[in-house]
Scaffold this active site. Structure first.
Site, mmCIF file in Angstrom:
data_model
loop_
_atom_site.group_PDB
_atom_site.id
_atom_site.type_symbol
_atom_site.label_atom_id
_atom_site.label_comp_id
_atom_site.label_asym_id
_atom_site.label_seq_id
_atom_site.Cartn_x
_atom_site.Cartn_y
_atom_site.Cartn_z
ATOM 1 N N ASN A 155 0.806 -1.229 0.000
ATOM 2 C CA ASN A 155 0.000 0.000 0.000
ATOM 3 C C ASN A 155 0.834 1.273 0.000
ATOM 4 O O ASN A 155 0.375 2.309 -0.473
ATOM 5 C CB ASN A 155 -1.051 -0.015 1.124
ATOM 6 N N PRO A 179 10.131 -6.734 -0.743
ATOM 7 C CA PRO A 179 8.950 -5.902 -1.012
ATOM 8 C C PRO A 179 7.758 -6.781 -1.361
ATOM 9 O O PRO A 179 7.901 -7.970 -1.630
ATOM 10 C CB PRO A 179 9.381 -5.065 -2.221
ATOM 11 N N GLU A 254 4.415 -3.730 12.420
ATOM 12 C CA GLU A 254 3.409 -2.697 12.126
ATOM 13 C C GLU A 254 2.270 -3.411 11.410
ATOM 14 O O GLU A 254 2.388 -3.739 10.225
ATOM 15 C CB GLU A 254 4.006 -1.607 11.223
ATOM 16 N N CYS A 288 -3.397 1.440 6.735
ATOM 17 C CA CYS A 288 -3.658 0.865 8.055
ATOM 18 C C CYS A 288 -4.242 1.926 8.978
ATOM 19 O O CYS A 288 -4.899 1.608 9.956
ATOM 20 C CB CYS A 288 -2.370 0.320 8.637
ATOM 21 N N GLU A 385 -10.657 -4.682 8.461
ATOM 22 C CA GLU A 385 -10.221 -3.483 7.726
ATOM 23 C C GLU A 385 -10.914 -3.428 6.368
ATOM 24 O O GLU A 385 -10.820 -4.387 5.595
ATOM 25 C CB GLU A 385 -8.732 -3.576 7.444
ATOM 26 N N GLU A 462 7.969 3.006 14.641
ATOM 27 C CA GLU A 462 8.805 3.477 13.531
ATOM 28 C C GLU A 462 8.771 4.994 13.517
ATOM 29 O O GLU A 462 7.741 5.603 13.820
ATOM 30 C CB GLU A 462 8.297 2.904 12.211
HETATM 31 P P1 NAD Z 1 0.291 -8.855 3.847
HETATM 32 O O1 NAD Z 1 0.455 -9.188 5.286
HETATM 33 O O2 NAD Z 1 -0.496 -9.760 2.998
HETATM 34 O O3 NAD Z 1 1.715 -8.743 3.150
HETATM 35 C C1 NAD Z 1 2.735 -7.927 3.667
HETATM 36 C C2 NAD Z 1 4.068 -8.477 3.204
HETATM 37 O O4 NAD Z 1 4.256 -9.783 3.740
HETATM 38 C C3 NAD Z 1 4.197 -8.627 1.690
HETATM 39 O O5 NAD Z 1 5.532 -8.338 1.330
HETATM 40 C C4 NAD Z 1 3.896 -10.096 1.479
HETATM 41 O O6 NAD Z 1 4.455 -10.604 0.295
HETATM 42 C C5 NAD Z 1 4.559 -10.696 2.699
HETATM 43 N N1 NAD Z 1 4.060 -12.007 3.080
HETATM 44 C C6 NAD Z 1 2.821 -12.532 2.875
HETATM 45 N N2 NAD Z 1 2.753 -13.773 3.402
HETATM 46 C C7 NAD Z 1 3.969 -14.025 3.966
HETATM 47 C C8 NAD Z 1 4.505 -15.128 4.679
HETATM 48 N N3 NAD Z 1 3.807 -16.219 4.925
HETATM 49 N N4 NAD Z 1 5.775 -15.025 5.119
HETATM 50 C C9 NAD Z 1 6.501 -13.926 4.877
HETATM 51 N N5 NAD Z 1 6.054 -12.862 4.212
HETATM 52 C C10 NAD Z 1 4.790 -12.894 3.764
HETATM 53 O O7 NAD Z 1 -0.253 -7.355 3.832
HETATM 54 P P2 NAD Z 1 -0.625 -6.473 2.555
HETATM 55 O O8 NAD Z 1 -1.911 -6.995 2.013
HETATM 56 O O9 NAD Z 1 0.544 -6.346 1.640
HETATM 57 O O10 NAD Z 1 -0.832 -5.050 3.236
HETATM 58 C C11 NAD Z 1 -1.998 -4.690 3.845
HETATM 59 C C12 NAD Z 1 -1.888 -4.856 5.345
HETATM 60 O O11 NAD Z 1 -0.779 -4.129 5.844
HETATM 61 C C13 NAD Z 1 -3.085 -4.303 6.065
HETATM 62 O O12 NAD Z 1 -3.485 -5.174 7.083
HETATM 63 C C14 NAD Z 1 -2.559 -2.991 6.665
HETATM 64 O O13 NAD Z 1 -3.259 -2.562 7.793
HETATM 65 C C15 NAD Z 1 -1.157 -3.345 6.964
HETATM 66 N N6 NAD Z 1 -0.328 -2.151 7.065
HETATM 67 C C16 NAD Z 1 0.089 -1.763 8.301
HETATM 68 C C17 NAD Z 1 0.840 -0.617 8.436
HETATM 69 C C18 NAD Z 1 1.309 -0.161 9.785
HETATM 70 O O14 NAD Z 1 2.224 0.651 9.816
HETATM 71 N N7 NAD Z 1 0.738 -0.630 10.884
HETATM 72 C C19 NAD Z 1 1.184 0.127 7.306
HETATM 73 C C20 NAD Z 1 0.748 -0.298 6.069
HETATM 74 C C21 NAD Z 1 -0.008 -1.463 5.964
#
Ligand code: NAD
Length: 481
Positions: A155, A179, A254, A288, A385, A462
């Site tokens: 995102n 990434p 996060e 988020c 969410e 962070e």
């Molecule tokens: P996601 O958890 O699906 O993926 C995040 C990252 O993890 C990606 O790089 C993905 O490829 C990787 N990943 C997925 N499965 C994995 C595994 N089994 N092992 C290791 N890595 C893995 O999240 P998303 O859909 O990319 O992002 C949206 C989410 O991120 C939302 O829940 C949002 O709230 C959260 N978010 C949080 C913050 C914060 O600062 N708190 C900021 C931005 C987004």
């Protein structure tokens, strides 16, 4: 996409672009057109090992540099990125879909982490004091923790990376960044810039991959790794915490949010609507920090709904590269379909749609700005969410009730409160179980502030002064002389 777009599509290991051990690649799509814009190398275990070797070799020389030298390299990275904001913004829009203004905002925010941590790199406080009983000296210092694995979401393809890379480098840690599969190109494009700023080879390595689980798990089990810094969903965060436990890694998590936005009866409604627009629509709701549950005092609910819906109706939906567009497509079909489900589910349970509510035909993963009111507490969008441009309005009648409902979630990232009574506002802020609260503001993110959540929204912070400490270990020396 234009012929002048240049993409870096290989793995970045030890300061060089590599094809990847398996030769496998995966496609990155433009969410506005569903066209493939690049084919990116997919890292395998052997690539992860090469990155670990490079990081290990780079760490000593980087730490031998004076803090001021590290600081100046980070400052240079800020200058270089700031000079190329438009290029970064375009790339972010191409792979993530967000509109130009959102993308420019992200690029500037992302660059700012280099400036902030250039300033922090020269301020690692310690402590020297006397032990009360023995009289020995208590000396406390912070040392780099070791190699850090960084896993980032789609995102904010630039900012979620720089928010980790800058403090890690400031602290003295080499990094391996994985990434998101949807948006690797922005992070790859940052690498030549870091080289130009003077970051030595091996200090920052980028491993896009379609095998996230296997690659990250392998990294977490290498004894040279000491930190896992993750931004993403709570679900994946939990898995990584399990993996981190085997080597007792330092975790920074996060995770997801479910932000309440509370408008009291004495709020300045113009301020509240402006704040609500920011809290809901920054990054088209794919944040988020996005306001997920709107609690509006019943005495101002109609007036708020009218003004807010009017503001939402002015937003133009379309391809983020079009300069007139305010709201781009969502990142992929799954995200768009999930948003559509939340609206259908709420309507079935009694919500009324005031604006939007119908996804247009493709191509492109579009969902229009949508406002619903009378959303019941059992609607799925109040527990999960939404991650899209949909506002779910509810009402409340008294302060105790709204605090209870706002806190009734496993998440605790951010909340927003609007009132002209600052005494009440601060009292409510303190009772909200959230890591961050916006009081009469719809935007809390700031590189100078500690960003992070409580409960299942995460661990660690962070930005701010805390951000660098996530990459450092505290050492205490008990000394007599
Ligand atoms: P996601 O958890 O699906 O993926 C995040 C990252 O993890 C990606 O790089 C993905 O490829 C990787 N990943 C997925 N499965 C994995 C595994 N089994 N092992 C290791 N890595 C893995 O999240 P998303 O859909 O990319 O992002 C949206 C989410 O991120 C939302 O829940 C949002 O709230 C959260 N978010 C949080 C913050 C914060 O600062 N708190 C900021 C931005 C987004």
């Amino acid at each position: 996409m234009s012929n002048s777009d240049v993409f870096y599509t290989n793995l970045y290991i030890d300061g060089a672009w590599k094809d990847g051990a398996s030769g496998e690649r995966f496609d990155v799509l433009n969410p506005a057109t569903e066209e493939v814009i690049a084919s990116v190398a997919s890292a395998e275990i052997a690539d992860a090992d090469a990155a670990l070797n490079a990081a290990e070799a780079a760490m000593g020389a980087w730490n031998a540099k004076k803090p001021r030298e590290r600081s100046e390299i980070l400052r240079k990275a800020w200058e270089l990125m700031s000079a190329r904001l438009e290029d970064f913004a375009r790339l972010i829009t191409l792979e993530n879909g967000k509109a130009g203004n959102d993308a420019r905002g992200e690029a500037a925010y992302a660059a700012e982490f280099f400036r902030w941590f250039a300033e922090e790199a020269v301020r690692t406080d310690g402590l020297l004091t006397h032990a009360p009983a023995s009289g020995a000296r208590i000396m406390v210092q912070h040392k780099p923790a070791g190699i850090a694995v960084l896993v980032t979401p789609w995102n904010y393809p630039a900012a979620m990376g720089t928010r980790k890379i800058a403090p890690a480098l400031a602290a003295g840690c080499p990094v391996i960044i994985k990434p998101a599969r949807e948006t690797p190109l922005t992070m790859q494009a940052l690498m030549p810039l870091l080289e130009e700023a003077g970051v030595p080879k091996g200090m920052v390595n980028v491993l896009p991959t379609k095998s996230s689980g296997a690659i990250v798990d392998h990294l977490l089990h290498d004894p040279r790794v000491r930190v896992i810094s993750f931004t993403g969903s709570t679900q994946v965060g939990r898995k990584l915490l399990h993996g981190a436990a085997d080597q007792v890694l330092k975790p920074a998590m996060e995770l997801g949010g479910n932000a309440p936005l509370i408008v009291f009866e004495d709020a300045d409604l113009d301020v509240a609507v402006e704040g609500a627009m920011l809290a809901k629509m920054r990054n088209l709701g794919e944040a988020c920090t996005a306001a997920n549950r709107f609690y509006i005092h019943e005495s101002v609910a109609d007036a708020f709904a009218e003004k807010f819906t009017a503001a939402m109706a002015k937003l133009k939906l379309g391809n983020g590269l079009d300069p007139d567009v305010d709201v781009g497509p969502l990142v992929n079909a799954e995200t768009r379909d999930k948003v559509a489900h939340f609206v259908r589910d709420a309507v079935e349970k009694g919500a009324e749609v005031l604006l939007g509510g119908e996804a247009p035909d493709g191509p492109g993963f579009y969902y229009p700005p949508t406002v619903m009111r009378n959303v019941p507490d059992n609607a799925d969008c109040t527990c999960d969410e939404i991650f899209g441009p949909v506002a779910a309005l509810q009402t409340f009648s008294d302060t105790e009730e709204v605090i209870r409902r706002a806190n009734d979630t496993e998440y605790g990232l951010v909340a927003y409160v609007f009132t002209e009574d600052m005494k009440r506002g601060l009292q409510v802020c303190e009772r909200l179980e959230y890591g961050m609260v916006g009081l009469n503001r719809g935007l809390v993110s700031d590189p100078a502030a500690p960003f992070g959540g409580v409960k299942q929204s995460g661990l660690g912070r962070e930005g701010g002064h805390e951000g660098m400490l996530e990459f450092m270990e505290t050492q205490y020396i008990s000394a007599s002389w």
